[in-house]
Design a protein around this motif. Sequence first.
Motif, PDB file in Angstrom:
ATOM      1  N   ASN A   1       0.794  -1.172  -0.128  1.00 25.83           N
ATOM      2  CA  ASN A   1      -0.051  -0.046   0.077  1.00 25.83           C
ATOM      3  C   ASN A   1       0.812   1.301   0.052  1.00 25.83           C
ATOM      4  OD1 ASN A   1      -1.881   2.063   0.343  1.00 25.83           O
ATOM      5  ND2 ASN A   1      -2.990   0.629   1.783  1.00 25.83           N
ATOM      6  N   ASP A   2       0.423   2.275  -0.954  1.00 24.27           N
ATOM      7  CA  ASP A   2       1.324   3.455  -0.841  1.00 24.27           C
ATOM      8  C   ASP A   2       0.384   4.856  -0.512  1.00 24.27           C
ATOM      9  OD1 ASP A   2      -0.606   3.866  -3.056  1.00 24.27           O
ATOM     10  OD2 ASP A   2       1.130   4.495  -4.470  1.00 24.27           O
ATOM     11  N   TRP A   3      -0.851   4.431   0.205  1.00 25.67           N
ATOM     12  CA  TRP A   3      -1.664   5.512   0.738  1.00 25.67           C
ATOM     13  C   TRP A   3      -1.380   5.480   2.328  1.00 25.67           C
ATOM     14  CZ3 TRP A   3      -4.584   8.864  -1.603  1.00 25.67           C
ATOM     15  CH2 TRP A   3      -4.874   8.543  -3.080  1.00 25.67           C
ATOM     16  N   TRP A   4      -1.608   6.960   2.639  1.00 28.19           N
ATOM     17  CA  TRP A   4      -0.962   7.382   4.002  1.00 28.19           C
ATOM     18  C   TRP A   4      -1.916   8.344   4.540  1.00 28.19           C
ATOM     19  CZ3 TRP A   4       4.000   6.501   6.604  1.00 28.19           C
ATOM     20  CH2 TRP A   4       4.848   5.986   5.897  1.00 28.19           C
ATOM     21  N   ALA A   5      -2.288   8.248   5.868  1.00 26.67           N
ATOM     22  CA  ALA A   5      -3.405   9.312   6.314  1.00 26.67           C
ATOM     23  C   ALA A   5      -2.733  10.136   7.427  1.00 26.67           C
ATOM     24  CB  ALA A   5      -4.491   8.095   7.263  1.00 26.67           C
ATOM     25  N   TYR A   6      -3.350  11.378   7.288  1.00 25.12           N
ATOM     26  CA  TYR A   6      -2.747  12.683   7.879  1.00 25.12           C
ATOM     27  C   TYR A   6      -3.635  12.470   9.198  1.00 25.12           C
ATOM     28  CZ  TYR A   6      -1.428  16.957   9.611  1.00 25.12           C
ATOM     29  OH  TYR A   6      -1.114  18.054  10.464  1.00 25.12           O
ATOM     30  N   LEU A   7      -2.776  12.416  10.398  1.00 23.93           N
ATOM     31  CA  LEU A   7      -3.560  12.348  11.656  1.00 23.93           C
ATOM     32  C   LEU A   7      -3.240  13.731  12.399  1.00 23.93           C
ATOM     33  CD1 LEU A   7      -2.625   9.137  13.048  1.00 23.93           C
ATOM     34  CD2 LEU A   7      -4.312   9.427  11.657  1.00 23.93           C
ATOM     35  N   PRO A   8      -4.207  14.753  12.448  1.00 27.45           N
ATOM     36  CA  PRO A   8      -4.163  16.072  12.742  1.00 27.45           C
ATOM     37  C   PRO A   8      -3.581  16.269  14.428  1.00 27.45           C
ATOM     38  CG  PRO A   8      -6.360  15.810  12.491  1.00 27.45           C
ATOM     39  CD  PRO A   8      -5.633  14.668  11.800  1.00 27.45           C
ATOM     40  N   GLN A   9      -3.996  15.405  15.116  1.00 24.77           N
ATOM     41  CA  GLN A   9      -3.885  15.594  16.558  1.00 24.77           C
ATOM     42  C   GLN A   9      -2.236  15.249  16.966  1.00 24.77           C
ATOM     43  OE1 GLN A   9      -5.629  13.080  15.322  1.00 24.77           O
ATOM     44  NE2 GLN A   9      -6.133  11.389  16.549  1.00 24.77           N
ATOM     45  N   TYR A  10      -1.592  14.343  16.143  1.00 24.85           N
ATOM     46  CA  TYR A  10      -0.396  14.075  16.087  1.00 24.85           C
ATOM     47  C   TYR A  10       0.618  14.930  15.167  1.00 24.85           C
ATOM     48  CZ  TYR A  10      -2.173  10.264  18.869  1.00 24.85           C
ATOM     49  OH  TYR A  10      -2.947   9.496  19.763  1.00 24.85           O
ATOM     50  N   GLY A  11       0.246  15.418  14.064  1.00 23.63           N
ATOM     51  CA  GLY A  11       0.667  16.423  13.050  1.00 23.63           C
ATOM     52  C   GLY A  11       1.627  15.537  12.401  1.00 23.63           C
ATOM     53  N   GLY A  12       1.153  14.358  11.929  1.00 26.70           N
ATOM     54  CA  GLY A  12       1.961  13.421  10.692  1.00 26.70           C
ATOM     55  C   GLY A  12       0.926  12.450  10.277  1.00 26.70           C
ATOM     56  N   TYR A  13       1.792  11.335   9.498  1.00 27.02           N
ATOM     57  CA  TYR A  13       1.140  10.620   8.621  1.00 27.02           C
ATOM     58  C   TYR A  13       1.413   9.020   9.307  1.00 27.02           C
ATOM     59  CZ  TYR A  13       0.543  14.158   5.114  1.00 27.02           C
ATOM     60  OH  TYR A  13      -0.034  15.295   4.558  1.00 27.02           O
ATOM     61  N   VAL A  14       0.459   8.108   9.125  1.00 21.48           N
ATOM     62  CA  VAL A  14       0.782   6.864   9.372  1.00 21.48           C
ATOM     63  C   VAL A  14       0.144   5.997   8.187  1.00 21.48           C
ATOM     64  CG1 VAL A  14      -1.632   6.500  10.252  1.00 21.48           C
ATOM     65  CG2 VAL A  14      -0.097   4.903  11.045  1.00 21.48           C
ATOM     66  N   THR A  15       0.760   4.939   7.712  1.00 21.18           N
ATOM     67  CA  THR A  15       0.564   4.175   6.667  1.00 21.18           C
ATOM     68  C   THR A  15      -0.899   3.733   6.667  1.00 21.18           C
ATOM     69  OG1 THR A  15       1.067   2.415   5.222  1.00 21.18           O
ATOM     70  CG2 THR A  15       1.870   2.135   7.425  1.00 21.18           C
ATOM     71  N   ASN A  16      -1.742   3.863   5.789  1.00 22.28           N
ATOM     72  CA  ASN A  16      -3.124   2.829   5.557  1.00 22.28           C
ATOM     73  C   ASN A  16      -2.743   1.457   5.881  1.00 22.28           C
ATOM     74  OD1 ASN A  16      -3.886   5.528   5.346  1.00 22.28           O
ATOM     75  ND2 ASN A  16      -5.021   5.024   3.283  1.00 22.28           N
ATOM     76  N   ILE A  17      -1.750   0.861   5.831  1.00 29.39           N
ATOM     77  CA  ILE A  17      -1.632  -0.492   6.314  1.00 29.39           C
ATOM     78  C   ILE A  17      -2.052  -0.886   7.547  1.00 29.39           C
ATOM     79  CG2 ILE A  17       0.114  -2.463   6.548  1.00 29.39           C
ATOM     80  CD1 ILE A  17       1.652  -1.604   4.272  1.00 29.39           C
TER      81      ILE A  17
END
Length: 70
Positions: free
Chosen positions: A39-55
């Motif tokens: 998977n190459d999709w990543w989700a932005y988590l505003p409360q942490y100010g960063g991205y996590v892989t959708n995996i």
Amino acid sequence: MWPGPDTTQPPLTVLPAGVEVLVECQKQGESLSVPSCLNDWWAYLPQYGGYVTNIHLQSPGNQLPGVGVC
């Protein structure tokens, strides 16, 4: 969890398994794989100010349904 949708910089934090998160948007980035999943999709988590892989997010496909693109 990383500052961008890739693993080129050190992680911002480690989230515990099963934690609920708020996803603002998602975008394509570095491809990551685990057994039987790529998977190459990543989700932005505003409360942490960063991205996590959708995996690592519970979803029926590579993209999260109902979440817009960043």
